[in-house]
Motif scaffolding. Structure first.
Motif, short mmCIF file in Angstrom:
data_model
loop_
_atom_site.label_atom_id
_atom_site.label_comp_id
_atom_site.label_asym_id
_atom_site.label_seq_id
_atom_site.Cartn_x
_atom_site.Cartn_y
_atom_site.Cartn_z
N GLY A 163 0.84 -1.19 0.00
CA GLY A 163 0.00 0.00 0.00
C GLY A 163 0.88 1.24 0.00
N ASP A 164 0.27 2.40 0.09
CA ASP A 164 1.02 3.65 0.11
C ASP A 164 1.44 4.00 1.54
OD1 ASP A 164 0.57 3.75 -2.58
OD2 ASP A 164 -0.95 5.33 -2.49
N LEU A 165 2.51 4.79 1.64
CA LEU A 165 3.03 5.23 2.93
C LEU A 165 3.10 6.75 2.97
CD1 LEU A 165 6.05 2.76 3.29
CD2 LEU A 165 3.87 2.62 4.53
N ILE A 166 2.87 7.31 4.13
CA ILE A 166 3.07 8.74 4.37
C ILE A 166 4.05 8.87 5.52
CG2 ILE A 166 2.03 10.95 4.99
CD1 ILE A 166 -0.61 9.92 3.88
N LEU A 167 5.22 9.43 5.24
CA LEU A 167 6.27 9.57 6.24
C LEU A 167 6.43 11.04 6.60
CD1 LEU A 167 8.70 8.39 7.86
CD2 LEU A 167 10.10 8.84 5.83
N CYS A 168 6.37 11.34 7.89
CA CYS A 168 6.61 12.71 8.34
C CYS A 168 8.08 13.04 8.12
CB CYS A 168 6.23 12.86 9.81
SG CYS A 168 4.49 12.53 10.14
N ASP A 169 8.35 14.08 7.33
CA ASP A 169 9.72 14.40 6.95
C ASP A 169 9.84 15.90 6.72
OD1 ASP A 169 11.92 14.79 4.66
OD2 ASP A 169 12.35 12.88 5.67
N ILE A 170 10.95 16.48 7.14
CA ILE A 170 11.15 17.94 7.03
C ILE A 170 11.13 18.41 5.58
CG2 ILE A 170 13.68 17.84 6.92
CD1 ILE A 170 13.66 20.35 8.74
N ASP A 171 11.45 17.52 4.65
CA ASP A 171 11.46 17.89 3.23
C ASP A 171 10.13 17.58 2.54
OD1 ASP A 171 14.13 18.78 3.28
OD2 ASP A 171 14.84 16.71 3.13
N GLY A 172 9.12 17.22 3.31
CA GLY A 172 7.85 16.84 2.72
C GLY A 172 6.94 18.02 2.40
N GLU A 173 5.75 17.69 1.89
CA GLU A 173 4.75 18.70 1.55
C GLU A 173 4.08 19.22 2.82
OE1 GLU A 173 2.02 17.78 -1.70
OE2 GLU A 173 3.11 15.89 -1.93
N ARG A 174 3.81 20.51 2.84
CA ARG A 174 3.09 21.09 3.98
C ARG A 174 1.59 21.07 3.76
NH1 ARG A 174 5.70 25.72 7.61
NH2 ARG A 174 7.84 24.95 7.72
N ASP A 175 1.17 21.08 2.52
CA ASP A 175 -0.25 21.16 2.19
C ASP A 175 -0.67 19.87 1.51
OD1 ASP A 175 -2.78 22.16 1.95
OD2 ASP A 175 -2.36 23.27 0.11
N PHE A 176 -0.67 18.79 2.28
CA PHE A 176 -1.00 17.46 1.75
C PHE A 176 -2.31 17.00 2.35
CE2 PHE A 176 -1.15 12.90 1.74
CZ PHE A 176 -0.53 12.52 0.57
N ARG A 177 -3.23 16.58 1.49
CA ARG A 177 -4.51 16.08 2.01
C ARG A 177 -5.01 14.96 1.12
NH1 ARG A 177 -7.89 17.62 5.90
NH2 ARG A 177 -6.58 19.42 6.33
N LEU A 178 -5.51 13.89 1.75
CA LEU A 178 -6.03 12.77 0.99
C LEU A 178 -7.29 13.18 0.24
CD1 LEU A 178 -5.70 9.94 3.66
CD2 LEU A 178 -4.08 10.55 1.87
N LYS A 220 3.36 3.70 -3.19
CA LYS A 220 3.95 5.02 -3.27
C LYS A 220 4.34 5.52 -1.88
CE LYS A 220 1.26 6.40 -7.35
NZ LYS A 220 0.28 7.37 -7.89
N VAL A 221 5.36 6.36 -1.84
CA VAL A 221 5.80 6.97 -0.59
C VAL A 221 5.60 8.48 -0.70
CG1 VAL A 221 7.73 7.36 0.99
CG2 VAL A 221 7.49 5.15 -0.17
N HIS A 222 4.85 9.05 0.25
CA HIS A 222 4.60 10.48 0.29
C HIS A 222 5.27 11.05 1.54
CE1 HIS A 222 1.39 9.90 -2.74
NE2 HIS A 222 1.12 8.81 -2.04
N LEU A 223 5.85 12.23 1.42
CA LEU A 223 6.51 12.89 2.54
C LEU A 223 5.66 14.05 3.02
CD1 LEU A 223 10.22 12.93 1.29
CD2 LEU A 223 9.02 11.17 2.61
N LEU A 224 5.47 14.14 4.34
CA LEU A 224 4.61 15.15 4.94
C LEU A 224 5.39 16.01 5.92
CD1 LEU A 224 1.72 16.29 5.50
CD2 LEU A 224 1.51 14.51 7.25
N ASN A 225 5.37 17.31 5.72
CA ASN A 225 6.04 18.25 6.61
C ASN A 225 5.05 18.73 7.67
OD1 ASN A 225 6.98 20.84 7.69
ND2 ASN A 225 8.60 20.71 6.16
N LEU A 226 5.43 18.63 8.95
CA LEU A 226 4.54 19.02 10.04
C LEU A 226 4.83 20.41 10.59
CD1 LEU A 226 4.22 15.68 12.05
CD2 LEU A 226 2.79 16.55 10.21
N GLY A 227 5.76 21.15 9.97
CA GLY A 227 6.03 22.50 10.45
C GLY A 227 7.46 22.68 10.91
N ASN A 228 7.73 23.85 11.48
CA ASN A 228 9.10 24.21 11.84
C ASN A 228 9.53 23.78 13.23
OD1 ASN A 228 9.43 25.56 9.35
ND2 ASN A 228 8.45 27.41 10.16
N THR A 229 8.57 23.41 14.08
CA THR A 229 8.92 23.07 15.47
C THR A 229 9.09 21.57 15.64
OG1 THR A 229 6.59 22.92 16.11
CG2 THR A 229 7.66 25.07 16.34
#
Length: 245
Positions: A163-178, A220-229
């Motif tokens: 299946g697909d994966l979503i990994l929290c990563d600093i280089d990921g998208e900030r505006d990602f929504r299923l 597929k692997v998707h990268l998700l950015n959770l912000g600066n903190t």
């Protein structure tokens, strides 16, 4: 007739007379003060509902009558949360909040940096988490019970996952929504590809594990950015779910 603002769990819903278990009976009669003739909303966590009329208001064995059973309009969700084992009661806290959202399962992972006792089978934690998920099912009034799985070794889980994966990563998208066209990810269709959000322990996944995820080939692997903190693991899980759902 009155209807308590809560759902009551009943694993087998069918037309006719049903006797609720002691926990649900006590909640209805003692806590909600429901009486004969009042209506209870039943759910089974499997996409079925029913309005049930109380015929015997007993705190140990409340008897209700069901005339018709309804099916949920939405299919079971295809989104999952896989989170590393955490110390103290952090996992239970995550389950209580995450299970109020529309996710299929929560998987406990043993990772390189996991903080749980390595010789523990976590049976008590899993059982308590299942109870938290059940409470969240009734409170949120959603149709599907969030399943609790694990604990399982991260490498073994990933090896068998498709299946697909979503990994929290600093280089990921900030505006990602299923379910948004430009993400090309759809999670609310019956035959949709499973999607799992990955959240590491305090300190994150190890470099080895991150590379393993990024090289994943069974989806597929998707990268998700959770912000600066920098976020605690329990916080990151909820923030991430809020971003994608």
């Amino acid at each position: 007739m009155k209807t308590p603002d809560s759902r009551f769990y009943c694993p087998l819903i069918a037309p006719g007379t049903i006797i609720l278990d002691e926990n649900e009976s006590s909640h209805a009669v003692r806590v909600c003060r429901a009486a004969i003739g009042d209506t209870l909303q039943l759910c089974d966590g499997l996409g079925h509902y029913a309005d049930a009329t109380i015929t015997k208001a007993c705190a140990k064995a409340c008897e209700v009558r069901v005339d018709a059973v309804e099916n949920a309009s939405l299919s079971r969700p295809r989104v999952n949360l896989a989170i590393a084992c955490l110390k103290d009661d952090a996992l239970e806290e995550v389950v209580f909040h995450a299970a109020q959202t529309e996710i299929d399962s929560i998987i406990f992972l043993r990772t390189d940096y996991s903080q749980e006792p390595k010789d523990s089978d976590l049976h008590k934690l899993v059982r308590r988490s299942e109870l938290k998920s059940l409470v969240s099912l009734k409170q949120s009034k959603k149709p599907w019970l969030t399943r609790i799985e694990g604990p399982i070794e991260f490498d073994r889980w990933l090896e068998n996952y498709s299946g697909d994966l979503i990994l929290c990563d600093i280089d990921g998208e900030r505006d990602f929504r299923l379910n948004r066209e430009n993400n090309e990810v759809c999670a609310n269709q019956p035959n949709a590809t499973p999607i799992t959000l990955l959240v590491g322990p305090e300190g994150g996944f190890s470099p080895r594990e991150i590379e393993t995820v990024k090289n994943f080939t069974n989806g597929k692997v998707h990268l998700l950015n959770l912000g600066n903190t920098r976020l605690r693991a329990r916080t990151a899980a909820i923030i991430a779910l809020g971003k994608i759902l």
